[in-house]
Design an enzyme around this catalytic site. Structure first.
Site, PDB file in Angstrom:
ATOM      1  NE  ARG A 198      -3.939  -2.138   0.171  1.00 13.82           N
ATOM      2  CZ  ARG A 198      -4.432  -2.818  -0.841  1.00 13.82           C
ATOM      3  NH1 ARG A 198      -3.978  -2.614  -2.080  1.00 13.82           N
ATOM      4  NH2 ARG A 198      -5.376  -3.698  -0.666  1.00 13.82           N
ATOM      5  CG  ASN A 250      -2.569  -2.578  -6.241  1.00  6.89           C
ATOM      6  OD1 ASN A 250      -1.568  -2.974  -5.650  1.00  6.89           O
ATOM      7  ND2 ASN A 250      -3.790  -2.906  -5.877  1.00  6.89           N
ATOM      8  CG  HIS A 282      -5.230 -13.602  -7.684  1.00  7.62           C
ATOM      9  ND1 HIS A 282      -5.749 -13.588  -8.953  1.00  7.62           N
ATOM     10  CD2 HIS A 282      -4.987 -12.305  -7.365  1.00  7.62           C
ATOM     11  CE1 HIS A 282      -5.815 -12.345  -9.387  1.00  7.62           C
ATOM     12  NE2 HIS A 282      -5.356 -11.554  -8.442  1.00  7.62           N
ATOM     13  CG  ASN A 287     -11.241  -8.962  -8.168  1.00  7.29           C
ATOM     14  OD1 ASN A 287     -11.778  -9.934  -8.676  1.00  7.29           O
ATOM     15  ND2 ASN A 287     -10.881  -7.903  -8.862  1.00  7.29           N
ATOM     16  CG  ASP A 317      -4.598 -10.964  -3.507  1.00  5.94           C
ATOM     17  OD1 ASP A 317      -4.094  -9.818  -3.468  1.00  5.94           O
ATOM     18  OD2 ASP A 317      -5.638 -11.225  -4.136  1.00  5.94           O
ATOM     19  CG  HIS A 375      -8.931  -2.847   1.794  1.00  6.44           C
ATOM     20  ND1 HIS A 375      -8.537  -1.922   0.857  1.00  6.44           N
ATOM     21  CD2 HIS A 375      -8.975  -4.032   1.150  1.00  6.44           C
ATOM     22  CE1 HIS A 375      -8.360  -2.523  -0.309  1.00  6.44           C
ATOM     23  NE2 HIS A 375      -8.612  -3.805  -0.162  1.00  6.44           N
TER      24      HIS A 375
END
Lengths: 311, 424
Positions: free
Chosen positions: B60, B90, B228, B274, B301, B305
C-alpha cells in the site's frame, strides 16, 4: 424486540402471526380516530438510503397509527454523502435511541450489517435484489383476500419480469412457497437468477406458455436501465413478449388476479391500464401496505399483546 | 553475533535431519548436533525451513499508508515466516517508474524485516493502454511485472508485453479477469449470488483470460505467471499447458483453498475479495492442483484495508483480505502438507518464479543464506488469537481453526521474529 430481516429468518409461524394481526390493524385504520397507543413512547427511525417515497410513507403512516414517534434519514439528508461509513451513520442514528430502524438500501445485505451495529430492532424495507419482506407479506395478504381463501395450497402464481434483480420476486417466492403456493418465474434467461433451479419453482421464458394456468399473474416493475443494459431485448420487444395486453387478459383463468408492486411503467409491463382492469388488485396492494406494516412494527416492537385502545 | 537454532528438525536437500543450525553473519555456518551460539532459539518440536517468499503482497505504500506501510506489512510478513515479499504495483503512484520502484525498495531496506522486491507495472498507470518502461524497470532490478487488480484486457498489448519480457528475461504475472464480464461484481456468480441478489463474477471471466494468455505464450515463446487462480477450470487449463511444455506458472491464495462463496451469506465485506471466493468444488480442485504441482506456489494476496473501506455496503467495500500472518496455518489446515511441500509451495517455487534464488527459497545448507523460518507445523491455533502485524484489521481467519504456526524467523542472519514476537 426482534429484527424483521428476510422471509427465511421470519419463518412460517411468525409470518402467520403477523398476517393474523392485519385485520385488527385495518380495523384501527377504519376508526374515526385511526390511531391506537400500542407503540406510544417508542421511536421508529427510517433509514432510507435508496429513493423510495411509497414504502417510506407507508412505514411512516404505520408507525404514526401506532402512536410511535418517527424520524427520517435519507441519502440526501444524511452525512453519508460526505463519505461517512455506513457503520458510522448507523451508530450515530442509534445514539439517538430509536427502538426500531427501518432500513432501505440499494445493496443486498445492508439490513443484516446494520443489525450487527445497533441495539434497535431492524426492519428490512428492501435491500438490493435480495429481500423485501413487508412487500411479500402484503402481497400474501392481498392474494388471500382477493382469492377469498386462507390456504394458498394449489394456488399457482406466475411472477414475470426481471427476476434476477428483483427483491420482490425473492421475498415472494420464499413466502408463497412457505404458504403452499406453487410459483413459476417468467423471464428471458439472462434475467433469471443463477441457481433458480434450486429454488423449488418452475422457470419459463414464455409468458404465453404459462398464462392460462395462473391464479395470480404478478408483474414486476421493469427497470429500464437493466433492460437496456444488454441483459435483455429492448423495451418494445420486452413488452411484446412479457407485457400484459388485451389478448393475454382474455387468456387469464376466470377468477385470476393481476398484481404489480408499483409504480407501473405504462406500456412496458402492461399496455392495459392496471388501475381499471377488473382482474387487477394493485389498488388493494397499496391499501394493504399500511396495515401490514403496522402489524410488522407491532410484531417487532411490542408483540401481539399490545393495547389497541384509542390514544 | 551467532544464533543457534536448537533442537529442531532441519528440512535439507537430503531430507529431514534432527540437528541444530548455526547462523553466523548472513549465512548458515553449521548444521549438526549441539551447536552453541551467542543467542540461542529453541526449535524443539519445530521444523527449520527456508524463509517464506510471498509473490503477492499489497504493501500500500506509497499512497495508501492508512491501510498499510512497507514497515507494517514487513512486520506482518515476518510474523508469517516470510523473508521476502513481492510488492504489488497498485500503489499511488503506481510502480511504473524507476523512481517509485526505488522508493519501495529503499523503504523495505529501512524497515529491515524482509527483502521487499517491488514488482513493476506491465502498462503505464495500470491503465492497460500502453506499455510501462519495462526495460528501464528491469534494469532497476524488477523481475516480475503485473497490472494486478486489473487484467491486461487488450490482447495485442499483452502479446507485445510477452515479447518484450522474453527479451528482458523477466516474467509477466497476469490478474486474469475479463472486465466486461465482471462489472459491479461483488462475489462469485453462483446459486448463492442468485439467492442473495448480489452481482456475480463468473468463473468464465477468469478462464477466458487464462486460455488467451496460454495461447499467447505458445504464440510468442514468452513466459507467464498466473496470479491467484480461483477456479477448477483454470487449474485444468494450466495443467494442460504445462503438459505441453509451455513456460507457465501459477499461484493460489490461501483463502481460495479453505473458504468458499458461502461465506458471503454473512454479508460481511471482509469476505469480499478479487477474484471472489468460489465453490467448494473449486477449492477442492485448487488444493489438488497445488498438491500435484500444477499450481507452483501459495501466494497470499495480502490486501489490507482500513475499517472505513470495509464497514460499508458490499458494493462499496474494497476487495481483499489480510493473508501474511496466517498463510502457514491456512496451508496446514487446507492441505496437511509435508514439511518439504511447505518449503516448495511457500518458498522455493515462489523464489524461483520471482528470480530470488538462491538468496531465498533454498533449503537450509551450510554456506547458504540465513533466511529461515522455524515453524511448528502441527501447532493448532484459532485465527484471531495471534497478532497480524498489519495496520489493518480485515482478517478473514478470526475464529477459524488453523494448523501450523511460525515460532522464529531469521532474515539475513538476524532474528526478526522470536517466539512469535517481532524484534524491531
Amino acid at each position: 424486540m426482534r429484527h424483521v430481516l428476510g422471509i427465511g429468518e421470519i419463518g412460517l409461524e411468525r409470518a402467520e402471526a403477523i398476517l393474523a394481526l392485519v385485520p385488527r390493524m385495518a380495523e384501527v385504520r377504519s376508526r374515526s380516530v385511526p390511531k391506537v397507543a400500542a407503540l406510544r413512547g417508542r421511536t421508529v427511525a427510517m433509514l432510507f438510503l435508496e429513493d423510495s417515497t411509497r414504502t417510506r410513507l407507508s412505514f411512516d403512516a404505520a408507525a404514526r397509527a401506532l402512536s410511535a414517534d418517527t424520524m427520517t434519514f435519507t441519502a440526501s439528508t444524511s452525512s453519508m454523502k460526505k463519505g461517512e461509513s455506513l457503520r458510522d451513520t448507523v451508530e450515530t442514528i442509534s445514539a439517538l435511541g430509536p427502538n426500531a430502524l427501518v432500513v432501505r438500501h440499494r445493496t443486498s445485505g445492508v439490513p443484516w450489517q446494520v443489525a450487527a451495529w445497533t441495539e434497535a430492532a431492524v426492519v428490512n424495507a428492501g435491500d438490493g435484489a435480495h429481500e423485501h419482506p413487508t412487500q411479500a407479506l402484503l402481497d400474501a395478504h392481498t392474494i388471500r383476500e382477493a382469492l377469498a381463501t386462507e390456504s394458498l395450497s394449489g394456488v399457482r402464481v406466475g411472477i414475470v419480469g426481471d427476476i434476477r434483480h428483483s427483491r420482490v420476486a425473492r421475498s415472494n417466492v420464499r413466502l408463497l412457497r412457505m404458504l403452499g403456493a406453487s410459483v413459476v418465474l417468467v423471464a428471458p434467461s439472462p434475467l433469471q437468477p443463477p441457481g433458480v433451479e434450486g429454488w423449488g419453482v418452475d422457470a419459463s421464458s414464455s409468458l404465453d406458455d404459462v398464462i392460462g394456468g395462473l391464479d395470480v399473474l404478478y408483474l414486476l416493475r421493469v427497470q429500464a436501465e437493466r433492460i437496456t443494459g444488454g441483459a435483455a431485448p429492448d423495451a418494445g420487444e420486452y413488452a411484446r413478449r412479457f407485457g400484459l395486453d388485451h389478448a393475454r387478459v382474455r387468456r387469464l383463468r376466470p377468477g385470476a388476479i393481476v398484481m404489480h408492486p408499483g409504480p407501473v411503467n405504462p406500456g412496458v409491463e402492461s399496455s392495459v391500464d392496471l388501475s381499471r382492469l377488473p382482474q387487477s388488485v394493485v389498488g388493494r396492494q397499496v391499501a394493504n401496505g399500511v396495515p401490514v406494516r403496522m402489524a410488522v412494527l407491532l410484531d417487532a416492537l411490542a408483540g401481539a399483546g399490545a393495547g389497541m385502545e384509542e390514544e | 553475533m551467532t544464533i543457534a537454532l536448537r533442537g529442531g528438525t532441519v528440512v535439507t536437500a537430503d531430507g529431514e535431519v534432527r540437528a541444530d543450525v548455526l547462523v553466523d553473519g548472513g549465512v548458515v555456518s553449521a548444521i549438526g548436533p549441539s551447536l552453541r551460539g551467542d543467542a540461542e532459539l529453541d526449535a524443539t518440536g519445530c521444523h527449520v525451513l527456508p524463509g517464506f517468499v510471498d509473490l503477492h503482497t499489497h504493501l500500500r505504500e506509497p499512497g495508501r499508508e492508512e491501510a498499510e506501510t512497507i514497515a507494517t506489512g514487513s512486520r506482518a510478513g515476518a510474523l508469517g515466516g516470510y523473508t521476502a515479499l513481492v510488492a504489488m504495483p497498485n500503489t499511488d503512484p503506481a510502480q511504473d517508474s524507476v523512481t517509485t520502484v526505488e522508493f519501495v525498495r529503499s523503504q523495505g531496506r529501512a524497515a529491515g524485516l524482509v527483502d521487499v522486491l517491488p514488482s513493476g507495472c506491465i502498462t503505464a498507470g495500470r491503465r492497460g493502454e500502453r506499455l510501462a518502461p519495462l526495460a528501464d524497470l528491469a534494469a532497476a532490478g524488477v523481475t516480475l511485472f503485473t497490472d494486478d487488480g486489473n487484467g491486461v484486457q487488450d490482447a495485442s498489448l499483452m502479446r507485445r508485453a510477452l515479447l518484450v519480457a522474453r527479451d528482458l528475461g523477466v516474467v509477466l504475472a497476469q490478474h486474469c479477469e475479463v472486465s466486461s464480464l465482471t462489472a459491479g461484481a461483488v462475489m462469485d456468480e453462483c446459486a448463492c449470488s442468485g439467492e442473495l441478489g448480489l452481482p456475480g463474477w463468473p468463473a468464465v471471466a477468469e478462464e477466458l483470460m487464462v486460455q488467451r494468455d496460454i495461447d499467447l505464450v505458445r504464440d510468442t515463446g514468452g513466459r507467464i505467471h498466473f496470479l491467484h487462480l480461483s477456479t477448477a477450470r483454470s487449474v485444468a487449463l494450466v495443467r494442460a499447458a504445462k503438459a505441453e511444455g509451455l513456460a507457465v506458472t501459477a499461484e493460489v491464495a490461501p483463502h481460495h483453498l479453505l473458504l468458499d462463496h458461502g461465506a458471503l451469506r454473512s454479508f460481511d465485506p471482509v469476505f469480499k475479495v478479487n477474484p471472489p471466493l468460489r465453490s467448494p468444488a473449486d477449492a477442492a480442485a485448487l488444493r489438488e492442483g497445488v498438491r500435484d504441482g500444477t499450481i507452483d506456489a501459495v501466494a497470499t494476496d495480502h490486501a489490507p484495508h482500513p475499517a472505513w473501506n470495509k464497514e460499508v455496503p458490499l458494493d462499496e467495500a474494497s476487495p481483499g483480505m489480510l493473508g501474511l500472518h496466517a498463510a502457514l496455518g491456512v496451508v496446514g489446515a487446507a492441505l496437511s502438507p509435508s514439511p518439504m511441500d511447505v518449503a516448495r509451495m511457500m518458498s522455493s517455487a515462489p523464489a524461483r518464479i520471482a528470480g530470488l534464488s538462491p538468496r531465498h527459497g533454498s533449503l537450509p545448507a551450510v554456506g547458504g543464506a540465513a533466511n529461515l523460518c522455524v515453524a511448528d507445523l502441527s501447532a493448532r491455533w484459532t485465527g484471531g488469537d495471534r497478532p497480524t502485524g498489519s495496520r489493518s484489521a480485515n482478517d478473514p481467519w478470526v475464529g477459524v481453526p488453523l494448523v501450523g504456526a511460525v515460532r522464529h524467523t531469521v532474515f539475513g542472519g538476524r532474528a526478526t521474529v522470536v517466539d512469535g514476537e517481532v524484534q524491531q
